[in-house]
Design an enzyme around this catalytic site. Sequence first.
Site, PDB file in Angstrom:
ATOM      1  N   CYS A 133       0.805  -1.088  -0.122  1.00 30.13           N
ATOM      2  CA  CYS A 133      -0.095   0.011   0.022  1.00 30.13           C
ATOM      3  C   CYS A 133       0.964   1.088   0.122  1.00 30.13           C
ATOM      4  CB  CYS A 133      -0.855  -0.100   1.179  1.00 30.13           C
ATOM      5  SG  CYS A 133       0.174  -0.185   2.689  1.00 30.13           S
ATOM      6  N   CYS A 182      -2.744   3.912   7.204  1.00 29.84           N
ATOM      7  CA  CYS A 182      -3.956   3.482   7.345  1.00 29.84           C
ATOM      8  C   CYS A 182      -4.343   3.334   8.875  1.00 29.84           C
ATOM      9  CB  CYS A 182      -4.677   2.471   6.442  1.00 29.84           C
ATOM     10  SG  CYS A 182      -3.975   0.891   7.485  1.00 29.84           S
ATOM     11  N   CYS A 212      -1.136  -5.037   7.952  1.00 32.37           N
ATOM     12  CA  CYS A 212      -0.695  -3.390   8.255  1.00 32.37           C
ATOM     13  C   CYS A 212      -0.190  -3.873   9.528  1.00 32.37           C
ATOM     14  CB  CYS A 212      -2.239  -2.678   8.627  1.00 32.37           C
ATOM     15  SG  CYS A 212      -3.285  -2.654   7.077  1.00 32.37           S
ATOM     16  N   ASP A 226       2.267   2.459   2.683  1.00 35.89           N
ATOM     17  CA  ASP A 226       2.444   3.282   3.793  1.00 35.89           C
ATOM     18  C   ASP A 226       3.680   2.977   4.505  1.00 35.89           C
ATOM     19  OD1 ASP A 226      -0.266   3.989   3.508  1.00 35.89           O
ATOM     20  OD2 ASP A 226      -1.111   2.658   4.604  1.00 35.89           O
TER      21      ASP A 226
HETATM   22 FE1  FES Z   1      -1.355   0.256   4.418  1.00 34.46          FE
HETATM   23 FE2  FES Z   1      -2.829  -0.557   6.251  1.00 34.46          FE
HETATM   24  S1  FES Z   1      -3.327  -0.258   4.379  1.00 34.46           S
HETATM   25  S2  FES Z   1      -0.723  -0.170   6.216  1.00 34.46           S
END
Ligand code: FES
Length: 146
Positions: A33, A59, A103, A35
């Site tokens: 993602c 997220c 995550c 992140d």
């Molecule tokens: Fe990226 Fe949760 S969707 S860490």
Amino acid sequence: MYSDKVMDHFSNPRNMGEIENASGVGTVGNAKCGDIMRMYLDIDENHMIRDCKFKTFGCGAAVATSSMATELVKGKTVQQALEVTNKAVMEALDGLPPVKVHCSLLAEEAIHAALWDYAEKNHITIEGLQKPKSDIHEGEEEEDEY
Ligand code: FES
């Protein structure tokens, strides 16, 4: 979909921020993602984690897991901190929806990366700690393949 504990840690994250002159800092990214999470550890001379803070660009589940992870590692020795796995964090949060399990891995990896940084700086070995794969070093040229 989310437990009360997840919602609580998402709405009121504990230990968000940074530690100046931290004993160890780890930054990891989630390839899926994009992140990013950064974990700061303040560790005393007995290798005990005095304080832990995090920054997460990600997220809600990542925020909640980082928040819970910081609570769990505080007061532990660097060795005991290895027991704060993503599974342990998820259990402490009363679970996560299956699509959000990845995550929670960020929190575990960020702690490991920060511990690795601490171990390297102090020339010690933390038994069972592996070099984190997705550690992102600032200012370094090499790029991890994503
Ligand atoms: Fe990226 Fe949760 S969707 S860490």
